[in-house]
Design an enzyme around this catalytic site. Structure first.
Site, PDB file in Angstrom:
ATOM      1  N   GLU A 244       0.836  -1.202   0.000  1.00 23.63           N
ATOM      2  CA  GLU A 244       0.000   0.000   0.000  1.00 23.63           C
ATOM      3  C   GLU A 244       0.876   1.259   0.000  1.00 23.63           C
ATOM      4  OE1 GLU A 244      -3.013   0.050   3.027  1.00 23.63           O
ATOM      5  OE2 GLU A 244      -3.384   2.185   2.800  1.00 23.63           O
ATOM      6  N   HIS A 340       3.586  29.308 -12.019  1.00 21.51           N
ATOM      7  CA  HIS A 340       2.464  29.655 -12.911  1.00 21.51           C
ATOM      8  C   HIS A 340       1.874  31.025 -12.571  1.00 21.51           C
ATOM      9  CE1 HIS A 340       2.407  25.470 -14.344  1.00 21.51           C
ATOM     10  NE2 HIS A 340       1.569  25.868 -15.285  1.00 21.51           N
TER      11      HIS A 340
END
Ligand SMILES: Cc1cc2nc3c(=O)[nH]c(=O)nc-3n(C[C@H](O)[C@H](O)[C@H](O)COP(=O)(O)OP(=O)(O)OC[C@H]3O[C@@H](n4cnc5c(N)ncnc54)[C@H](O)[C@@H]3O)c2cc1C
Length: 381
Positions: A244, A340
């Site tokens: 996991e 950005h």
């Protein structure tokens, strides 16, 4: 740096995953967001391609690849699209699958596995409860034996795929006095009387994944639905935790690497003060650092993938991979948003959603603090 862990078969498999994602998934991403879930058509299509049964023996409908690197390739390609796909598919095909293969009776395998592989039986795993997730051994949902049946009462929360699942592996207290040694896993079929779901939870990110609260009220489960040994559920969960955590690590890094590539392209195009923003020395050095961090981390994760393929990955090394990649991913994406500028804060930009989607990776599947606690204990502290 060229990665050395995959051969031609893995790369051919990667091409088939990419082709599937372009054809079956990309056109529907906006619909997934609106539905706040992956539709059943997605699962059926993924099942048809054989992507859900990589760990399942052929006699029960899977392909039993016997090589974890195929899981890793699938996870990487899903993570390049968004965080939700590897999370939801990972819970079913990477996390629940080993429980259903290694702990189930012949009758359970025949009952569940063929549909599991085909996408007709969607699964989830319920460990976390409203009262806590980190201290798993303290869980409070109970099961009391009644003849050949067990009667369950309690609830789980934050369960990925929980709203759509047909079968949930639920960790339940069967011996109150025995703490960790008093937990049993049950396969709860969600059409059973006494099972109910709350609303789809409203999350900061990953809106397309259905995350739910589950309730059990005098829910009667036959003894034939016990998964593994009574009172051994905690040990069973610990057994499968390395896979996991490794799946989380692969996802975290592949997701960050993809958005970093997209950000690099953006910094080459976006201009300020007469030049592309990537060429300012600050940003150039930042990008150099981020690429270095991602590639050096990739080397560790790849080593974990190889170790796991050989059955040698330790829970501690998996914990290191899990927390470190979550931190790298969150740091990288935060810088990507910054690069950005204002567009990085707009939901229509992939980088904004990626940043929100990734925040949870430091919390779920064992928080970063819990990973460090485990590593610290292993150091004798
Ligand atoms: C989107 C999402 C999907 C999820 N999917 C699933 C799922 O499918 N199945 C499932 O069972 N669970 C799922 N979870 C639950 C997740 O695994 C838990 O949220 C996580 O284990 C933390 O448990 P908690 O939220 O109860 O936090 P708590 O255990 O209350 O912890 C709160 C804070 O305390 C810190 N803390 C706790 N103990 C220690 C300690 N010993 N030392 C230092 N710090 C500590 C934690 O790190 C955390 O920062 C999901 C969670 C989310 C948000």
């Amino acid at each position: 740096m060229k990665r050395a862990i995959y051969d031609e078969d893995h790369e051919a498999f990667r091409s088939s995953v990419k082709e599937f994602l372009d054809r079956e998934v990309a056109p529907h991403l906006a619909e997934h967001l609106e539905a706040k879930a992956l539709p059943r058509e997605f699962w059926l299509a993924a099942g048809k391609q054989g992507f859900l049964g990589l760990e399942i023996p052929e006699e029960y409908g899977g392909s039993e690849a016997g090589d974890y690197r195929f899981n890793a390739v699938l996870t990487e390609e899903l993570a390049k699209v968004n965080m939700t796909l590897p999370s939801c598919v990972g819970i079913h095909a990477d996390i629940v699958a080993p429980y259903l293969v290694h702990l189930t009776s012949e009758e359970q395998k025949k009952r569940w596995l063929p549909d599991f592989c085909a996408g007709g039986l969607l699964t989830a795993i319920g460990m976390t409860e409203p009262s806590g997730g980190s201290d798993l051994a303290a869980l409070k949902t109970t099961a009391v034996a009644d003849g050949d049946d067990w009667v369950l009462n309690g609830s789980k929360t934050f369960i990925t795929n929980g709203y759509s699942a047909d079968l949930v592996i639920v960790a339940v207290r069967t011996s109150p006095e025995k703490k960790a040694r008093g937990i049993t896993l049950f396969g709860v079929e969600t059409d059973t009387t006494g099972f109910s779901r709350g609303r789809k939870l409203d999350k900061v990110g990953q809106a397309e994944s259905d995350t739910a609260e589950l309730f059990f009220e005098d829910l009667r489960v036959p003894g034939a639905n016990v998964i593994g040994e009574v009172d051994s559920g905690f040990i069973h969960m610990m057994t499968f935790l390395p896979q996991e955590r490794l799946g989380s690590a692969i996802t975290n890094l592949a997701h960050a690497a993809q958005i970093l590539d997209e950000t690099l392209a953006y910094t080459k195009e976006r201009k300020a003060f007469g030049q592309s923003i990537g060429h300012f020395q600050h940003n150039k050095f930042l990008l150099a650092e981020l690429y270095t961090r991602v590639e050096v981390t990739q080397a560790y994760v790849d080593q974990c993938v190889v170790a796991h393929t050989q059955g040698e990955l330790t829970p501690i090394d998996a914990a290191k991979a899990k927390w470190w990649t979550a931190q790298v991913q969150n740091d990288v994406l935060d810088h990507c948003v910054q690069l950005h500028g204002g567009y990085g804060y707009m939901n229509e930009y992939r980088v904004a959603r990626a940043w929100r989607d990734a925040r949870v990776t430091k919390i779920w599947a064992g928080s970063n603090e819990i990973m460090k606690e485990l590593i610290g204990r292993d150091l004798g502290l």
